[in-house]
Scaffold this motif. Structure first.
Motif, PDB file in Angstrom:
ATOM      1  N   GLY A  39       0.792  -1.332   0.297  1.00 49.16           N
ATOM      2  CA  GLY A  39       0.298  -0.348   0.126  1.00 49.16           C
ATOM      3  C   GLY A  39       1.029   1.090  -0.484  1.00 49.16           C
ATOM      4  O   GLY A  39      -0.272   2.232   0.373  1.00 49.16           O
ATOM      5  N   ALA A  40       1.970   0.573  -0.331  1.00 45.75           N
ATOM      6  CA  ALA A  40       2.631   2.202  -0.592  1.00 45.75           C
ATOM      7  C   ALA A  40       3.374   3.135  -1.802  1.00 45.75           C
ATOM      8  O   ALA A  40       3.566   3.828  -1.480  1.00 45.75           O
ATOM      9  CB  ALA A  40       3.951   2.194   0.750  1.00 45.75           C
ATOM     10  N   CYS A  41       3.557   2.278  -2.487  1.00 48.05           N
ATOM     11  CA  CYS A  41       4.084   2.927  -3.707  1.00 48.05           C
ATOM     12  C   CYS A  41       3.061   3.126  -4.850  1.00 48.05           C
ATOM     13  O   CYS A  41       3.614   4.458  -6.046  1.00 48.05           O
ATOM     14  CB  CYS A  41       5.242   1.755  -4.911  1.00 48.05           C
ATOM     15  SG  CYS A  41       3.876  -0.088  -5.030  1.00 48.05           S
ATOM     16  N   GLY A  42       2.143   2.674  -5.254  1.00 47.03           N
ATOM     17  CA  GLY A  42       0.723   3.280  -6.210  1.00 47.03           C
ATOM     18  C   GLY A  42       0.677   2.484  -7.526  1.00 47.03           C
ATOM     19  O   GLY A  42      -0.269   2.770  -7.810  1.00 47.03           O
ATOM     20  N   THR A  43       1.355   1.217  -7.525  1.00 52.20           N
ATOM     21  CA  THR A  43       1.588   0.581  -9.166  1.00 52.20           C
ATOM     22  C   THR A  43       0.208   0.086  -9.178  1.00 52.20           C
ATOM     23  O   THR A  43      -0.056   0.174  -9.878  1.00 52.20           O
ATOM     24  CB  THR A  43       3.038  -0.119  -9.300  1.00 52.20           C
ATOM     25  OG1 THR A  43       4.217   0.059  -8.075  1.00 52.20           O
ATOM     26  CG2 THR A  43       3.340  -0.660 -10.429  1.00 52.20           C
ATOM     27  N   CYS A  44       0.024  -0.245  -7.902  1.00 50.82           N
ATOM     28  CA  CYS A  44      -1.121  -1.542  -7.983  1.00 50.82           C
ATOM     29  C   CYS A  44      -2.403  -0.312  -8.290  1.00 50.82           C
ATOM     30  O   CYS A  44      -4.103  -0.924  -8.127  1.00 50.82           O
ATOM     31  CB  CYS A  44      -1.639  -3.020  -7.647  1.00 50.82           C
ATOM     32  SG  CYS A  44      -1.702  -1.154  -5.234  1.00 50.82           S
ATOM     33  N   ARG A  45      -2.726   0.761  -8.812  1.00 45.65           N
ATOM     34  CA  ARG A  45      -3.767   1.671  -8.856  1.00 45.65           C
ATOM     35  C   ARG A  45      -4.827   1.205  -9.247  1.00 45.65           C
ATOM     36  O   ARG A  45      -4.431   0.910 -10.728  1.00 45.65           O
ATOM     37  CB  ARG A  45      -3.389   3.171  -8.589  1.00 45.65           C
ATOM     38  CG  ARG A  45      -4.502   4.034  -9.090  1.00 45.65           C
ATOM     39  CD  ARG A  45      -3.465   5.571  -8.736  1.00 45.65           C
ATOM     40  NE  ARG A  45      -4.752   6.619  -8.614  1.00 45.65           N
ATOM     41  CZ  ARG A  45      -4.024   8.225  -8.035  1.00 45.65           C
ATOM     42  NH1 ARG A  45      -3.571   7.835  -7.647  1.00 45.65           N
ATOM     43  NH2 ARG A  45      -5.325   8.495  -7.853  1.00 45.65           N
ATOM     44  N   CYS A  46      -6.414   1.027  -9.008  1.00 48.57           N
ATOM     45  CA  CYS A  46      -7.114   1.448  -9.881  1.00 48.57           C
ATOM     46  C   CYS A  46      -8.064   1.814 -10.154  1.00 48.57           C
ATOM     47  O   CYS A  46      -8.582   2.256  -8.636  1.00 48.57           O
ATOM     48  CB  CYS A  46      -7.462  -0.312 -10.204  1.00 48.57           C
ATOM     49  SG  CYS A  46      -8.971  -1.018 -11.164  1.00 48.57           S
ATOM     50  N   GLY A  47      -9.087   2.157 -10.751  1.00 50.04           N
ATOM     51  CA  GLY A  47     -10.476   3.580 -10.886  1.00 50.04           C
ATOM     52  C   GLY A  47     -10.687   2.353  -9.868  1.00 50.04           C
ATOM     53  O   GLY A  47     -11.064   1.934 -10.698  1.00 50.04           O
ATOM     54  N   VAL A  48     -11.873   3.356  -9.968  1.00 49.72           N
ATOM     55  CA  VAL A  48     -13.214   2.889  -8.801  1.00 49.72           C
ATOM     56  C   VAL A  48     -14.464   3.942  -9.717  1.00 49.72           C
ATOM     57  O   VAL A  48     -14.592   4.546  -9.626  1.00 49.72           O
ATOM     58  CB  VAL A  48     -12.990   3.096  -7.323  1.00 49.72           C
ATOM     59  CG1 VAL A  48     -14.624   2.962  -7.295  1.00 49.72           C
ATOM     60  CG2 VAL A  48     -11.803   2.204  -6.874  1.00 49.72           C
ATOM     61  N   LYS A  54     -12.777   0.664   1.182  1.00 51.13           N
ATOM     62  CA  LYS A  54     -12.190   0.998   2.497  1.00 51.13           C
ATOM     63  C   LYS A  54     -10.523   0.581   2.579  1.00 51.13           C
ATOM     64  O   LYS A  54     -10.209  -0.007   2.215  1.00 51.13           O
ATOM     65  CB  LYS A  54     -12.839  -0.496   3.737  1.00 51.13           C
ATOM     66  CG  LYS A  54     -11.415  -0.435   4.526  1.00 51.13           C
ATOM     67  CD  LYS A  54     -12.175  -1.740   4.987  1.00 51.13           C
ATOM     68  CE  LYS A  54     -11.626  -1.997   6.641  1.00 51.13           C
ATOM     69  NZ  LYS A  54     -11.786  -3.232   7.370  1.00 51.13           N
ATOM     70  N   HIS A  55     -10.105   2.546   2.530  1.00 52.27           N
ATOM     71  CA  HIS A  55      -9.035   3.176   2.093  1.00 52.27           C
ATOM     72  C   HIS A  55      -7.869   2.394   3.764  1.00 52.27           C
ATOM     73  O   HIS A  55      -8.068   2.536   4.418  1.00 52.27           O
ATOM     74  CB  HIS A  55      -8.257   4.146   1.260  1.00 52.27           C
ATOM     75  CG  HIS A  55      -8.985   4.662   0.643  1.00 52.27           C
ATOM     76  ND1 HIS A  55      -8.935   4.452  -0.547  1.00 52.27           N
ATOM     77  CD2 HIS A  55     -10.566   5.316   0.338  1.00 52.27           C
ATOM     78  CE1 HIS A  55      -9.379   4.810  -1.218  1.00 52.27           C
ATOM     79  NE2 HIS A  55     -10.695   5.303  -0.520  1.00 52.27           N
ATOM     80  N   GLN A  56      -7.191   1.059   2.665  1.00 53.85           N
ATOM     81  CA  GLN A  56      -5.687   0.836   3.922  1.00 53.85           C
ATOM     82  C   GLN A  56      -4.472   1.136   3.249  1.00 53.85           C
ATOM     83  O   GLN A  56      -3.779   0.027   4.191  1.00 53.85           O
ATOM     84  CB  GLN A  56      -5.489  -0.878   4.137  1.00 53.85           C
ATOM     85  CG  GLN A  56      -7.227  -0.859   4.898  1.00 53.85           C
ATOM     86  CD  GLN A  56      -7.533  -2.728   4.824  1.00 53.85           C
ATOM     87  OE1 GLN A  56      -7.717  -2.437   6.285  1.00 53.85           O
ATOM     88  NE2 GLN A  56      -7.603  -3.701   4.700  1.00 53.85           N
ATOM     89  N   ASP A  57      -3.801   2.211   2.523  1.00 55.60           N
ATOM     90  CA  ASP A  57      -3.227   2.211   1.800  1.00 55.60           C
ATOM     91  C   ASP A  57      -2.128   3.159   2.678  1.00 55.60           C
ATOM     92  O   ASP A  57      -3.493   4.308   2.981  1.00 55.60           O
ATOM     93  CB  ASP A  57      -2.846   2.208   0.842  1.00 55.60           C
ATOM     94  CG  ASP A  57      -3.724   3.700   0.153  1.00 55.60           C
ATOM     95  OD1 ASP A  57      -5.475   3.152   0.508  1.00 55.60           O
ATOM     96  OD2 ASP A  57      -3.066   4.620  -0.124  1.00 55.60           O
ATOM     97  N   VAL A  58      -1.571   4.102   2.271  1.00 53.59           N
ATOM     98  CA  VAL A  58      -0.606   5.167   2.368  1.00 53.59           C
ATOM     99  C   VAL A  58       0.156   5.947   1.814  1.00 53.59           C
ATOM    100  O   VAL A  58       0.204   7.121   1.849  1.00 53.59           O
ATOM    101  CB  VAL A  58       0.034   4.931   3.653  1.00 53.59           C
ATOM    102  CG1 VAL A  58       0.032   4.318   5.105  1.00 53.59           C
ATOM    103  CG2 VAL A  58       1.990   3.569   3.238  1.00 53.59           C
TER     104      VAL A  58
END
Ligand code: FES
Length: 87
Positions: A39-48, A54-58
């Motif tokens: 949850g730290a790098c943003g690589t796996c980001r996906c549009g909703v 329920k956000h659990q990333d930083v």
């Protein structure tokens, strides 16, 4: 558990308690990039497109989390029973 509807792939997948969205996507042949898987790098980001996250990333800012238009699929989950993702 909750479901993810993949809008562009026309698939609905079940995400059980012990698995991440990212794992379920990969098990079903969806090629989602990832790096840290914490949850730290943003690589796996996906549009909703629809549904409460329920956000659990930083990675996302508080404003982005409140807006609810993106999810980090390696750690975050659904508050609602179903998320519609832009994949
Ligand atoms: Fe780094 Fe998901 S892989 S935030």
């Amino acid at each position: 558990a909750f479901e993810v509807d993949l809008a562009r792939s026309a698939m609905t997948l079940k995400v059980p308690a012990g698995k991440t969205i990212l794992e379920v996507l990969r098990e079903n042949g969806i090629d989602m990039p990832s790096s840290c898987e914490q949850g730290a790098c943003g690589t796996c980001r996906c549009g909703v497109i629809e549904g409460a996250v329920k956000h659990q990333d930083v990675y996302l800012s508080d404003a982005e989390k409140a807006e609810g238009k993106s999810i980090m699929t390696c750690v975050s989950r659904a508050v609602s029973n179903r998320l519609i993702l832009d994949i």
